[in-house]
Scaffold this motif. Sequence first.
Motif, short mmCIF file in Angstrom:
data_model
loop_
_atom_site.label_atom_id
_atom_site.label_comp_id
_atom_site.label_asym_id
_atom_site.label_seq_id
_atom_site.Cartn_x
_atom_site.Cartn_y
_atom_site.Cartn_z
N ALA A 1 0.84 -1.22 0.00
CA ALA A 1 0.00 0.00 0.00
C ALA A 1 0.87 1.26 0.00
N LEU A 2 1.69 1.41 1.03
CA LEU A 2 2.57 2.58 1.08
C LEU A 2 3.58 2.54 -0.07
N GLU A 3 4.07 1.34 -0.37
CA GLU A 3 5.08 1.20 -1.43
C GLU A 3 4.56 1.75 -2.76
N THR A 4 3.31 1.46 -3.09
CA THR A 4 2.75 1.95 -4.35
C THR A 4 2.72 3.48 -4.37
N MET A 5 2.33 4.05 -3.24
CA MET A 5 2.27 5.52 -3.17
C MET A 5 3.68 6.13 -3.26
#
Length: 513
Positions: free
Chosen positions: A142-146
């Motif tokens: 989740a954070l990685e994609t952002m």
Amino acid sequence: GLSYPERLNVVTEFVDRHVAEGRGERDAVIGPSDTWNYRALAETVNRIANVLTRDLGMVPGNRVLLRAANTPMMVATYFAVLKAGGVVVATMPMLRAGELAYPIRKAKIGLALCDATLVDELKVAQRLAPELSTIVTWGDGALETMMNKAGYEHFEPADTAQDDVCLIAFTSGTTGEPKGTMHFQRDLLAICDAYGARVLKAAPDDRFIGSPPLAFTFGLGGIVLFPLRIGAACVLPAKVAPPDLAEAIERYRATICFTAPTAYRAMLGKLGERDLSSLRICVSAGEALPKATFDAWREATGLPLMDGIGATEMLHIFIGAPRDKIRPGSTGLPVPGYEAKIVDEDGKELPDGTPGRLAVRGPTGCRYLADPRQAKYILDGWNVTGDTYLRDRDGYFWYQARSDDMIISAGYNIAGPEVEACLLAHEAVAECGVVGAPCPERGQIVKAYVLLREGFAGDAALAKALQDHVKASIAPYKYPRAIAFVTTLPKTSTGKLQRFALREIARQEATAS
Ligand code: 3UK
């Protein structure tokens, strides 16, 4: 004293400066699956800071909850919040929903970054504390994609003041509700430039390791801030219980270790199986370091344990001797920049040799977040820690007990930790806790809860032997009239013995009998 520029964002000092000055290829954070050099750490921090401000609407001054074990991403999210001018509220991974809801409500936190493996409990906490509107997880993408958006690799640090609050560390709350201690940007540097530079004296090639969670300021300073201040490396193994810590020291050839006395005692049993010869500095804090533990560690490793007393309120260690000035059994000398004294109930200074309340002041200290207990903690500008200490004529400080842990038996004042230190010198004792148990004749009696080493049986003969051992080593009136052999001792989330829980057990046992 220590002085810092009026405008100060500490991430420039801990991370970006190393890249700017050509140290970008040096190891910064070493985790079980990835090692980040300073350049990689700086870029990861920038990417998260961009997510915080551009995608999540965070603005300087916002409080952000962090929940993770000691991992490289915990370090990166920590610095990202600081770089964006936010206020970190880091939480211990073992906290349950009810304990997580408290800081969320108290610090009015709207945003959390959380390791995906630990998010369930935080979601339950969110139902109890609905002000937490947003949780972003990492490890699940989740954070990685952002983070992985183009243009996110650079981030201009927020223009913070040296005395902007950047951290609210909650105490572990051994008595009453946890207290939120607020610390400034400059405080994070001050502990490095006082204790780190003047007492610890680490070098850029050191590799730091340890067990305290980064949510506990002992871990934050010892494992992350001290190394990054000087361009050294921080090792974050997956597991840090004592046997795992010993294994990780060997595997990563760590040179500086920060942990509690209990963990050093536990690692003593592993020295035959593990090669800890890479270690050159070992720091012990969180609880009193008994002389028996100091002696056993030096005997086994050749290294002195550097004792130091710190507190969440003071951010880190404020009394502790440099390696060449250690006196075994004493906590040490005030860290350069700090002053310490012993006072009575009214705050009047007591002569050397007299036990009383420890008061300190120096470059760090704190205000409690919205808490009337502030008035009890600060006396004429001095921080009163709640510990009973004495200072000797040479200026060394000797720990007696937490002020509320003194046992009063038949009119004698007895410091539980002194009896513990004595019991620990006996070959049969692995760990112990000594408290006052109610007694109709003497008011209280000294009661010891003892965890035995392998191969010893907790029978009447051993109890008698332990009592005789104490009587032969310290003033006989201090000997434990009652001894209970146990298999565990109650500990706080920061690893401290919960003497109040033992006192409660002792009280129940007294009424039952
Ligand atoms: C006790 C010690 C004797 C003492 C801490 C290093 O422990 C830390 O912070 P906490 O707020 O607890 C503070 C209290 O713990 N204590 C700590 N160290 C020692 N007692 N000898 C010691 N060496 O009662 C103190 O008031 O959990 C330790 C760095 C940062 C920290 N936050």
